[in-house]
Design a protein around this motif. Structure first.
Motif, short mmCIF file in Angstrom:
data_model
loop_
_atom_site.label_atom_id
_atom_site.label_comp_id
_atom_site.label_asym_id
_atom_site.label_seq_id
_atom_site.Cartn_x
_atom_site.Cartn_y
_atom_site.Cartn_z
N PRO A 213 0.82 -1.22 0.00
CA PRO A 213 0.00 0.00 0.00
C PRO A 213 0.86 1.27 0.00
O PRO A 213 0.87 2.05 0.96
N MET A 214 1.60 1.44 -1.10
CA MET A 214 2.49 2.58 -1.24
C MET A 214 2.14 3.34 -2.51
O MET A 214 1.91 2.73 -3.56
N THR A 215 2.13 4.67 -2.42
CA THR A 215 1.86 5.51 -3.58
C THR A 215 3.09 5.52 -4.48
O THR A 215 4.17 5.99 -4.08
N LEU A 216 2.95 4.99 -5.72
CA LEU A 216 4.05 4.99 -6.68
C LEU A 216 4.21 6.36 -7.31
O LEU A 216 5.33 6.82 -7.55
N ILE A 217 3.07 7.00 -7.59
CA ILE A 217 3.14 8.34 -8.19
C ILE A 217 1.83 9.05 -7.92
O ILE A 217 0.76 8.44 -7.78
N LYS A 234 4.87 7.38 -0.28
CA LYS A 234 4.21 7.39 1.03
C LYS A 234 3.31 6.16 1.17
O LYS A 234 2.59 5.77 0.26
N LEU A 235 3.33 5.56 2.36
CA LEU A 235 2.48 4.42 2.67
C LEU A 235 1.09 4.89 3.11
O LEU A 235 0.94 5.94 3.74
N LEU A 260 -5.91 13.99 6.50
CA LEU A 260 -4.73 13.55 5.77
C LEU A 260 -3.94 12.50 6.54
O LEU A 260 -3.46 11.52 5.95
N ASP A 261 -3.80 12.67 7.85
CA ASP A 261 -3.00 11.70 8.61
C ASP A 261 -3.66 10.34 8.71
O ASP A 261 -3.02 9.38 9.14
N LYS A 262 -4.94 10.25 8.31
CA LYS A 262 -5.59 8.94 8.25
C LYS A 262 -5.52 8.35 6.85
O LYS A 262 -5.93 7.23 6.61
N GLN A 263 -5.06 9.17 5.89
CA GLN A 263 -4.87 8.68 4.51
C GLN A 263 -3.46 8.12 4.30
O GLN A 263 -3.30 6.99 3.85
N VAL A 264 -2.44 8.93 4.60
CA VAL A 264 -1.05 8.52 4.38
C VAL A 264 -0.20 8.94 5.56
O VAL A 264 -0.55 9.87 6.30
N GLN A 269 5.02 19.10 6.29
CA GLN A 269 4.95 19.92 5.08
C GLN A 269 3.71 19.59 4.25
O GLN A 269 3.08 20.47 3.66
N LEU A 270 3.33 18.31 4.19
CA LEU A 270 2.15 17.90 3.43
C LEU A 270 0.87 18.51 4.00
O LEU A 270 -0.03 18.92 3.28
N GLN A 271 0.77 18.56 5.33
CA GLN A 271 -0.45 19.05 5.98
C GLN A 271 -0.69 20.52 5.63
O GLN A 271 -1.84 20.94 5.46
N ASP A 272 0.35 21.31 5.49
CA ASP A 272 0.19 22.74 5.20
C ASP A 272 -0.43 22.97 3.84
O ASP A 272 -1.15 23.97 3.64
#
Length: 760
Positions: A213-217, A234-235, A260-264, A269-272
């Motif tokens: 369960p990892m995002t390739l792109i 990101k997993l 977001l923290d329940k998605q990946v 930095q991503l949260q902002d």
């Protein structure tokens, strides 16, 4: 007592009814100085009226004794009336009884309204909320299905499939550090996928590995330097992982907004830079094998968050989605108010999505509706829907009522809420309207009751004015050129009758002679298909009248006017019965001369159906009267549409075949709906004495009749009198033969009358 005396007395009585007793007495005595009999009778009426009115009102009993002494010299009849009044006064007042009845009716009406009607109104309002939720449920399901089709189409494109194979190969080569190894290839794929997402009007695209369960792109949240997504590598977190498992199992899944923290698993930095999203995920299938997971992201507040705006109504109603934790998943209708409150930290950029919990403001207590939802979902047999019509406090702090529905497949719910005051507004308005109507009805009822009592007294005084001998007039049921017809009743036998009165203005004219002749002729006829005459006479004022049987039925003319078609067998039955009535008249040397649909009644008498009656012998003529004996009443008369043409040339012609002609014209009209005179007038003016095939086609082009019946009817209306049936007996025999071929049974008539009585 003469009717003239009664008429004068009632006229005086009408002039004093609104005066005081002293004024009324003085007026009567003044007007009747020279007529003691009239004075005595008028005072009897007037004083009797006063005592009956006193019984209805709230007068003191002492006044009764004075009245009795005053009228004692006038009449013993009045004394007996007052004795009756005295007995009546011993029981409770009529007025008090009526007031009690009205109060009981008033109370029972309010009880029915409060316990039934008001609950029904409330239930209707609740059903409206349920209907709105059902409409939104349909909207949501339709939207989800459309987006699922879209994500499947994109996942099956060559661009996505080639990118999946490239990314899988890259991961298999370099492992979890793949997204740092070949940045040129990743940038190229990202650029192509970004262009695709822009063309499809979606926020972003992501491809996830088929085994891990990892995002390739991803095309979401791109780094400004590398032009690659910060989601790469990101997993998936615990909130998205169950969805990943479903997709790997071959399902296409809708993924409502979550944090977001329940998605990946991510850095700060991503949260902002994260924007609330909803997702649709589907397997990427290449050569019948699942090679990865395709994810389509949509901006929540622009798509899912706006789905339910179309069904908003009123000033306070709102439909919004929630997750199982009680977080709002759509944009609140009252977002501006929320942004200006501490609920959204006074931040005008914040959305209500995932930022508003279903809790009572200024506390941690759940709203009552959300508590009901949890209770239902935790039960062994959840209903997945419900309503709460008792007011509760919602997330805005308003007192509301609500309804909800849950989607187990999406793990979200829809809530419809409305302010309690607005919910009850229509009921309050109905309450006020109902109360006003009841109050007005009570006031009008009291006025009507008091007025009706007075009218009842007056009606008794004037009843005799509506009497003709032994008969009482009830209502007018018709009017013609010579007279009016009333429904009446025999005063003793209570048997309904029809009473025909000659108009007063026709007294002294030849119309009176015709009227009397009509009575004598009809009284001399005994056939059951002829209207019977019971009695005749002259009223006190010289108005001539006669009494005949009252018929419960409908004329042929009225039947055709109401689009009730007359079948062949029934039409033959009607014509045959009319002919039998005429046969008696002809045998007595009498012609009817005004046979037409309006003078033929089809009746239901005492359970016997389709009794045919021939009416109106007002134009009857003796066949053996010489021209010198003719009077003004034998001038041309009748209905042109059914009048034999020879009468126009010879008004004194008295041939029985004139009635036969009318029978034929009535028959043609019954079966075709057309007046024969309209079609043949030009031929008559041209001197023709027969009807050719073309005319036959004109009449019956839309009607199918047996040739034998057509031939018979056309022989009846032949311009050449010699070609018509010789006499009424020969016409009866021809119709009897036809009735054997086309019988009209009692059962058929009964069935028709059942339908007609229900219709009428």
């Amino acid at each position: 007592m003469s009717d003239n005396l009664h008429e004068k007395a009632t006229a005086l009585f009408g002039q004093v009814i609104d005066l005081s007793e002293n004024q009324g007495r003085a007026f009567i005595e003044k007007e009747t100085e020279k007529d003691s009999e009239l004075r005595e009778y008028t005072l009897k009426l007037y004083l009797s009226f006063l005592k009956e009115q006193e019984n209805f009102g709230n007068h003191e009993p002492q006044k009764e004794e004075v009245t009795k002494r005053e009228i004692a010299p006038y009449n013993t009849v009045a004394q007996r009336s007052l004795n009756l009044v005295e007995k009546i006064r011993q029981v409770p007042k009529k007025k008090n009884t009526l007031i009690i009845v009205i109060l009981l009716l008033f109370i029972s009406t309010f009880y029915v309204y409060a316990t039934y009607i008001r609950n029904q109104l409330k239930e209707m309002e609740v059903n409206e909320h349920i209907a709105i939720l059902k409409a939104n449920k349909t909207i949501l399901n339709q939207w989800v299905e459309n987006q699922k089709m879209k994500v499947k189409d994109i996942a099956s494109s060559s661009l996505v499939q080639n990118a999946t194979l490239q990314l899988t190969a890259l991961y298999d080569k370099d492992g979890s550090d793949f997204y740092r190894s070949d940045t040129v290839t990743l940038r190229s794929i990202t650029k192509k996928l970004s262009r695709l997402s822009k063309n499809e009007n979606i926020l972003g695209i992501g491809i996830i590995h088929k085994s891990i369960p990892m995002t390739l792109i991803s095309t979401g949240v791109l780094d400004q330097k590398s032009k690659l997504s910060l989601f790469n590598g990101k997993l998936l977190a615990e909130g998205a992982y169950p969805v990943y498992v479903k997709v790997i199992g071959g399902n296409t899944v809708f993924f409502p907004p979550i944090e977001l923290d329940k998605q990946v698993y991510h850095e700060h930095q991503l949260q902002d830079e994260y924007v609330s999203e909803c997702h649709f995920a589907t397997p990427i299938i290449i050569d019948d094998k699942i090679e990865g997971v395709f994810n389509m992201s949509l901006v929540s507040k622009k798509t899912f968050g706006k789905l339910f705006r179309s069904t908003i109504h009123g000033n306070s109603s709102e439909v919004y989605a929630i997750n199982k934790r009680g977080q709002m998943l759509t944009t609140s209708r009252f977002l501006k108010e929320l942004q200006q409150s501490e609920m959204l930290d006074f931040d005008t950029t914040k959305s209500s999505i995932l930022n508003i919990d279903l809790k009572v403001p200024n506390g941690n207590e759940q709203t009552a509706l959300y508590a009901d939802i949890h209770k239902d979902l935790d039960s062994p047999s959840p209903q997945f829907s419900g309503t709460l019509t008792e007011p509760y406090i919602n997330y805005l702090g308003n007192k509301v009522i609500g309804a909800w529905v849950w989607f187990p497949e999406y793990q979200i719910g829809l809530i419809h809420e409305q302010n309690y005051s607005e919910f009850n507004r229509s009921i309050y308005l109905f309450d006020i309207t109902f109360l006003l109507i009841v109050v007005i009805a009570v006031i009008l009822g009291m006025i009507v009751i008091r007025s009706n009592f007075k009218l009842h007294i007056l009606r008794k005084k004037y009843t005799e004015l509506q009497e003709l001998g032994q008969y009482q007039l009830i209502e007018k049921i018709g009017e013609g050129g010579f007279g009016k017809v009333y429904k009446g009743e025999h005063r003793l036998l209570k048997k309904p009758v029809a009473i025909k009165l000659l108009k007063k203005e026709l007294n002294g004219t030849d119309a009176l002679d015709r009227f009397k002749k009509e009575v004598m002729v009809m009284a001399s006829l005994d056939h059951p298909n002829t209207m019977k005459v019971y009695d005749y006479g002259t009223s006190e004022d010289g108005q001539f009248y006669y009494v005949m049987e009252y018929l419960n039925g409908i004329s042929v003319e009225s039947m055709l006017g109401t689009k009730h078609a007359i079948t062949i067998n029934r039409g033959i039955h009607i014509l045959l019965k009319v002919c039998r009535s005429l046969e008696e008249a002809h045998l007595k040397g009498l012609l009817h001369r005004d046979i037409k649909p309006a003078n033929i009644m089809i009746c239901n008498q005492g359970g016997a159906y389709d009794i045919i009656k021939l009416l109106d012998f007002g134009l009857v003529k003796e066949m053996n009267t010489s021209v010198s004996q003719q009077t003004k009443i034998n001038r041309i008369g009748g209905t042109p549409m059914f009048m034999a043409p020879e009468r126009l040339h010879d008004p004194y012609n008295a041939d029985a075949r004139q009635d036969i002609y009318a029978i034929g014209a009535v028959g043609l009209y019954m079966f075709s709906g057309k007046y024969i005179v309209e079609l043949i007038s030009q031929k008559m003016l041209m001197g023709q004495d027969s009807i050719d095939n073309l005319l036959t086609e004109d009449i019956f082009k839309e009607v199918s009749l047996p040739q034998k019946l057509i031939h018979l009817l056309f022989s009846c209306i032949s311009f050449n009198v010699e070609e018509r049936p010789e006499n009424i007996r020969s016409l009866i025999e021809a119709l009897e033969d036809l009735s054997q071929e086309y019988p009209w049974s009692e059962q058929q008539a009964k069935e028709w009358w059942k339908e007609f009585d229900q219709y009428s």
